[in-house]
Write an enzyme that holds these catalytic residues in place. Structure first.
Site, PDB file in Angstrom:
ATOM      1  N   TRP A   1      -0.686  -2.973   8.662  1.00 17.40           N
ATOM      2  CA  TRP A   1      -1.259  -2.725   7.336  1.00 17.40           C
ATOM      3  C   TRP A   1      -1.250  -1.210   7.109  1.00 17.40           C
ATOM      4  O   TRP A   1      -1.683  -0.445   7.951  1.00 17.40           O
ATOM      5  CB  TRP A   1      -2.691  -3.265   7.265  1.00 17.40           C
ATOM      6  CG  TRP A   1      -2.763  -4.746   7.470  1.00 17.40           C
ATOM      7  CD1 TRP A   1      -3.113  -5.402   8.606  1.00 17.40           C
ATOM      8  CD2 TRP A   1      -2.439  -5.754   6.513  1.00 17.40           C
ATOM      9  NE1 TRP A   1      -3.043  -6.771   8.414  1.00 17.40           N
ATOM     10  CE2 TRP A   1      -2.630  -7.013   7.139  1.00 17.40           C
ATOM     11  CE3 TRP A   1      -2.001  -5.729   5.187  1.00 17.40           C
ATOM     12  CZ2 TRP A   1      -2.410  -8.226   6.487  1.00 17.40           C
ATOM     13  CZ3 TRP A   1      -1.790  -6.937   4.533  1.00 17.40           C
ATOM     14  CH2 TRP A   1      -1.991  -8.165   5.178  1.00 17.40           C
ATOM     15  N   THR A   2      -0.791  -0.788   5.927  1.00 12.87           N
ATOM     16  CA  THR A   2      -0.391   0.621   5.788  1.00 12.87           C
ATOM     17  C   THR A   2      -1.299   1.455   4.887  1.00 12.87           C
ATOM     18  O   THR A   2      -0.866   2.488   4.383  1.00 12.87           O
ATOM     19  CB  THR A   2       1.055   0.695   5.276  1.00 12.87           C
ATOM     20  OG1 THR A   2       1.129   0.094   3.974  1.00 12.87           O
ATOM     21  CG2 THR A   2       2.013   0.007   6.224  1.00 12.87           C
TER      22      THR A   2
ATOM     23  N   ARG B   1       0.827  -1.209   0.000  1.00 11.45           N
ATOM     24  CA  ARG B   1       0.000   0.000   0.000  1.00 11.45           C
ATOM     25  C   ARG B   1       0.859   1.256   0.000  1.00 11.45           C
ATOM     26  O   ARG B   1       0.563   2.228  -0.698  1.00 11.45           O
ATOM     27  CB  ARG B   1      -0.928   0.013   1.209  1.00 11.45           C
ATOM     28  CG  ARG B   1      -2.240  -0.718   0.996  1.00 11.45           C
ATOM     29  CD  ARG B   1      -2.069  -2.205   1.043  1.00 11.45           C
ATOM     30  NE  ARG B   1      -3.341  -2.900   0.914  1.00 11.45           N
ATOM     31  CZ  ARG B   1      -3.508  -4.154   1.294  1.00 11.45           C
ATOM     32  NH1 ARG B   1      -2.501  -4.830   1.844  1.00 11.45           N
ATOM     33  NH2 ARG B   1      -4.669  -4.747   1.119  1.00 11.45           N
TER      34      ARG B   1
ATOM     35  N   ASP C   1      -5.854 -15.088   1.456  1.00  8.82           N
ATOM     36  CA  ASP C   1      -6.998 -14.459   2.124  1.00  8.82           C
ATOM     37  C   ASP C   1      -7.874 -13.682   1.151  1.00  8.82           C
ATOM     38  O   ASP C   1      -7.421 -13.213   0.116  1.00  8.82           O
ATOM     39  CB  ASP C   1      -6.500 -13.513   3.217  1.00  8.82           C
ATOM     40  CG  ASP C   1      -5.642 -12.377   2.657  1.00  8.82           C
ATOM     41  OD1 ASP C   1      -4.715 -12.686   1.869  1.00  8.82           O
ATOM     42  OD2 ASP C   1      -5.893 -11.211   2.991  1.00  8.82           O
ATOM     43  N   GLU C   2      -9.130 -13.562   1.516  1.00  4.12           N
ATOM     44  CA  GLU C   2     -10.092 -12.661   0.882  1.00  4.12           C
ATOM     45  C   GLU C   2     -10.159 -12.806  -0.632  1.00  4.12           C
ATOM     46  O   GLU C   2     -10.373 -11.817  -1.346  1.00  4.12           O
ATOM     47  CB  GLU C   2      -9.776 -11.205   1.263  1.00  4.12           C
ATOM     48  CG  GLU C   2      -9.886 -10.936   2.756  1.00  4.12           C
ATOM     49  CD  GLU C   2      -9.581  -9.504   3.135  1.00  4.12           C
ATOM     50  OE1 GLU C   2     -10.225  -8.990   4.052  1.00  4.12           O
ATOM     51  OE2 GLU C   2      -8.676  -8.901   2.507  1.00  4.12           O
TER      52      GLU C   2
ATOM     53  N   ASP D   1       0.688  -7.161  -3.202  1.00  2.13           N
ATOM     54  CA  ASP D   1      -0.752  -7.027  -2.949  1.00  2.13           C
ATOM     55  C   ASP D   1      -1.317  -6.214  -4.103  1.00  2.13           C
ATOM     56  O   ASP D   1      -0.569  -5.725  -4.961  1.00  2.13           O
ATOM     57  CB  ASP D   1      -1.027  -6.343  -1.604  1.00  2.13           C
ATOM     58  CG  ASP D   1      -2.357  -6.771  -0.991  1.00  2.13           C
ATOM     59  OD1 ASP D   1      -3.393  -6.612  -1.671  1.00  2.13           O
ATOM     60  OD2 ASP D   1      -2.370  -7.262   0.145  1.00  2.13           O
TER      61      ASP D   1
ATOM     62  N   HIS E   1      -6.016 -10.742  -4.046  1.00  3.13           N
ATOM     63  CA  HIS E   1      -5.162  -9.570  -3.820  1.00  3.13           C
ATOM     64  C   HIS E   1      -4.065  -9.499  -4.891  1.00  3.13           C
ATOM     65  O   HIS E   1      -2.916  -9.164  -4.599  1.00  3.13           O
ATOM     66  CB  HIS E   1      -4.522  -9.624  -2.433  1.00  3.13           C
ATOM     67  CG  HIS E   1      -5.468  -9.302  -1.323  1.00  3.13           C
ATOM     68  ND1 HIS E   1      -5.885  -8.025  -1.040  1.00  3.13           N
ATOM     69  CD2 HIS E   1      -6.093 -10.102  -0.427  1.00  3.13           C
ATOM     70  CE1 HIS E   1      -6.726  -8.046  -0.012  1.00  3.13           C
ATOM     71  NE2 HIS E   1      -6.882  -9.290   0.376  1.00  3.13           N
TER      72      HIS E   1
ATOM     73  N   ASP F   1      -3.088  -1.202  12.817  1.00  5.64           N
ATOM     74  CA  ASP F   1      -3.572  -0.083  12.017  1.00  5.64           C
ATOM     75  C   ASP F   1      -4.801   0.572  12.643  1.00  5.64           C
ATOM     76  O   ASP F   1      -5.386   1.483  12.064  1.00  5.64           O
ATOM     77  CB  ASP F   1      -3.881  -0.519  10.583  1.00  5.64           C
ATOM     78  CG  ASP F   1      -4.799  -1.736  10.506  1.00  5.64           C
ATOM     79  OD1 ASP F   1      -5.032  -2.378  11.550  1.00  5.64           O
ATOM     80  OD2 ASP F   1      -5.274  -2.058   9.396  1.00  5.64           O
TER      81      ASP F   1
END
Length: 688
Positions: free
Chosen positions: A467-468, A164, A325-326, A193, A270, A419
């Protein structure tokens, strides 16, 4: 002396000894807290003539000396033979009392310091204890002491997302220094990502000449503006990546500090940045359409295996993290190639298709002497027999993994996602949401009560995740990491029965000052405001403990105290994740409270919150109605929301009625603003 006087003297002496012991323990400002501490009379003075001796290998000695050059033990020479005076002795020993290579024994007397360990890691961690005592103590004076110490868990990690927002290698090294200082030993590097690819892969150069660059400086602006990438030479390009030489340099730097770096290469989801660059790996074949790799084409596995070969060449870690994930999986449902793969392999659907991919990648890694770690979604469709699960959606994934005989690492968002806001949100820089204080992080216990003693052994440890999305600068990122990661360092190292919040808090205050002195930007713990004032005192009102009927179910994820939540007298804190706010997703909020009998009422009110990032919204409208028979309702008030959904900062608003009425039943309706995936949160319906 009378018998009563003797007893009084003994009691007084015991109390004096206890108080001295407590005072001394308070004086040992070391994080994480050692397992065993015994104090002696006297001190050791570290002076310019203090030497260092070790029986480590020549290579180990050189690495250790190189490391010490950046510490308060710099410039103290290593000598070839041990001296019994004014010497720091680092002694490798085959003593069977050491159960692992990270354990150590530290003895300080007035003549010397002796650190003994089975492995070089133990000597390193014993030295960290010395360094902290020097940094947090009285100059170069060290108290005479015996410490026997060993970590509770073998995995004590920190994750950093550089997709990110990209952070250069010097920043990464700086965080490795802090990790080592607090005895953390795993760095989970989130290198890829959907927002950017950050590692050079020589076989696929466009991953770093295109997928590592965005035509927007602001991530949120990029997010709502098509999420496109650009070439590195584009004047608008913002981003970056690590060359393979950079990676090897950082890996070596970490190894010198006894930290293993675990790289993460996301799959199957992702992966928007890859599929924008190589659309032939997607189901649609078109850039900016899919988030998941196409599992029906062999090109995907050729690509992933080639990438992993280069990754394994750079990272000696036993484990490779593959994300998992996701993954939306929606493109697979319509993709002829994915559907053919499902049919050919006899799979039941897209969940098992993901499991097929995970198993296949795991076999590839195993064939190259490596092991697979993934987020807890890798359990869906069937867990690989040797995979390690990183449990982030609560602890359920970790529990399921260890009950199946797999290893797990606990990193639930409720305790480990750094975060979130760490103090009163309006006093803090932007965050994704949530409220996670140092005390709450420290309260985490990684071994669930539901596990047997044998199952508990499969929990490898704990990890804090950074997580940024909302951390665009180095300073902001450090502000979010420290001092909360220190709490997880102690959770991962110190015995559970040694944890003491008040004692830790006093040590953390000193650690913050030490971090500041070393050029870090931690949250100023001494200025902490604390939770929302309303959350500390229960509120008395007519609806308290009365029957409540829900027209729409609350979310299991944010159920708080269940059906009693809105009438238990307990107000929520600064954020929805504190087990006091109750959440409703993709639906209206509609409840009826039965007061038991017709009752005069003068006020009905409830508070809602809004935070745009995690899709928490104010209701579009609130309708408050009353009834005497539970069938016929009269509307007391209709209140429209006046807070824009585009407002970026955390907002609170009371929606209520005041007047004069009489009712047995009070119905409170809050209408969703209609945003798909949107949440409504409230904490208490107050009737007076």
């Amino acid at each position: 002396m009378t018998k009563s006087n003797i007893y009084g003297f003994i009691l007084s002496a015991a109390l004096l000894i206890t108080s001295i012991s407590c005072a001394r323990q308070e004086g040992l400002s070391v994080i994480p807290a050692p397992q065993s501490v015994e104090y002696h009379n006297g001190n050791f003075e570290v002076n310019p003539s203090t030497n260092i001796y070790t029986n480590m290998s020549k290579e180990g000695c050189m690495a250790f000396a190189n490391y010490l050059e950046g510490t308060s033990l710099a410039s103290h020479p290593f000598i070839d033979t041990p001296d019994e005076s004014n010497t720091i002795i680092l002694n490798l020993s085959n003593d069977s009392t050491f159960t692992n290579d990270e354990a150590y024994k530290l003895v300080i007397d007035k003549n010397k310091i002796v650190i003994t360990a089975r492995g070089e890691a133990g000597l390193f961690y014993g030295t960290q204890t010395i360094l902290q005592m020097l940094d947090n103590g009285n100059g170069k004076t060290l108290k005479s002491i015996t410490i026997e110490d060993t970590p509770r868990f073998p995995y004590r990690g920190m994750h950093l997302d550089v997709s990110r927002h990209f952070f250069d290698k010097e920043f990464v090294k700086k965080q490795l220094d802090a990790m080592a200082y607090f005895k953390m030993n795993r760095f989970h590097w989130h290198l890829t990502d959907g927002a950017g690819w950050r590692i050079e892969i020589k076989k696929y150069p466009r991953l770093t000449s295109f997928a590592a660059w965005r035509p927007f400086d602001n991530l949120q602006e990029w997010w709502v503006s098509g999420r496109t990438f650009c070439n590195q030479d584009d004047p608008r390009a913002v981003g970056g990546y690590y060359t393979q030489e950079d990676i090897r340099e950082v890996v070596a730097y970490a190894a010198e500090r006894h930290i293993t770096i675990i790289p993460e290469i996301e799959m199957p989801g992702h992966s928007e940045e890859v599929l924008a660059t190589y659309p032939e790996l997607s189901c649609s074949g078109t850039p900016y359409v899919d988030a998941d790799y196409c599992i029906g084409t062999e090109k995907t596995f050729e690509f992933l295996e080639n990438v992993l070969l280069e990754v394994m060449d750079m990272f000696p870690s036993e484990y490779i993290h593959i994300g998992g994930d996701e993954a939306p999986k929606t493109s697979w449902e319509q993709c002829p190639r994915c559907q053919k793969r499902i049919a050919d392999e006899g799979l039941s659907g897209v969940d098992e298709l993901q499991s097929y991919m995970i198993h296949r990648i795991e076999k590839f890694l195993n064939d190259h002497g490596r092991k697979l770690i993934g987020w807890d979604e890798i359990i869906e469709g069937g867990l690989s027999p040797t995979a390690t699960v990183m449990s982030w959606r609560g602890e359920e994934g970790g529990i399921k993994a260890v009950k199946a005989g797999n290893h797990a690492i606990m990193t639930p968002g409720k305790y480990c996602y750094l975060d979130a806001f760490q103090d009163a949100p309006k006093t803090q820089p932007m965050a994704i949401g949530g409220y996670l204080t140092l005390e709450k992080v420290y309260s985490y216990e990684p071994i669930p009560d539901s596990l047997s003693s044998e199952e508990a052994k499969l929990i490898l440890g704990v990890q804090g995740n950074v997580w940024t999305e909302y951390m665009p600068t180095y300073e902001h990122t450090e502000y979010m990491i420290y001092p909360r990661i220190l709490a997880l360092a102690e959770v991962g190292w110190s015995p559970a029965d040694k944890k003491d919040w008040n004692n830790f808090h006093s040590r953390a205050l000193k650690a913050v000052k030490t971090l500041q002195a070393h050029g870090y930007n931690p949250f100023p713990l001494d200025k902490e405001i604390g939770d929302k004032p309303e959350s500390f005192e229960p509120v008395k009102h007519l609806a308290r403990d009365k029957k409540i009927i829900y027209a729409h179910p609350y979310s299991k994820q944010y159920s708080a105290a269940g059906e009693k939540t809105l009438v238990d007298g307990i107000r929520g804190g600064w954020m929805y994740n504190d087990d006091r706010w109750q959440g409703f997703i993709d639906c209206d909020f509609n409840v009826t409270i039965d007061l038991g009998e017709n009752t005069p009422i003068k006020e009905v009110t409830a508070e809602f919150m809004q935070l745009k990032g995690p899709y928490v919204w104010m209701p579009k409208q609130v309708i408050i109605s009353v009834s005497s028979d539970g069938k016929n309702y009269d509307t007391l008030s209709t209140i429209d929301n006046d807070i824009s959904p585009d407002e970026e900062t955390l907002q609170f608003k009371n929606f209520g009625w005041q007047g004069t009425s009489k009712a047995r039943y009070v119905r409170y309706q809050a209408l969703s603003n209609g945003t798909p995936g949107g949440w409504l949160f409230t904490d208490e319906i107050i009737i007076r």
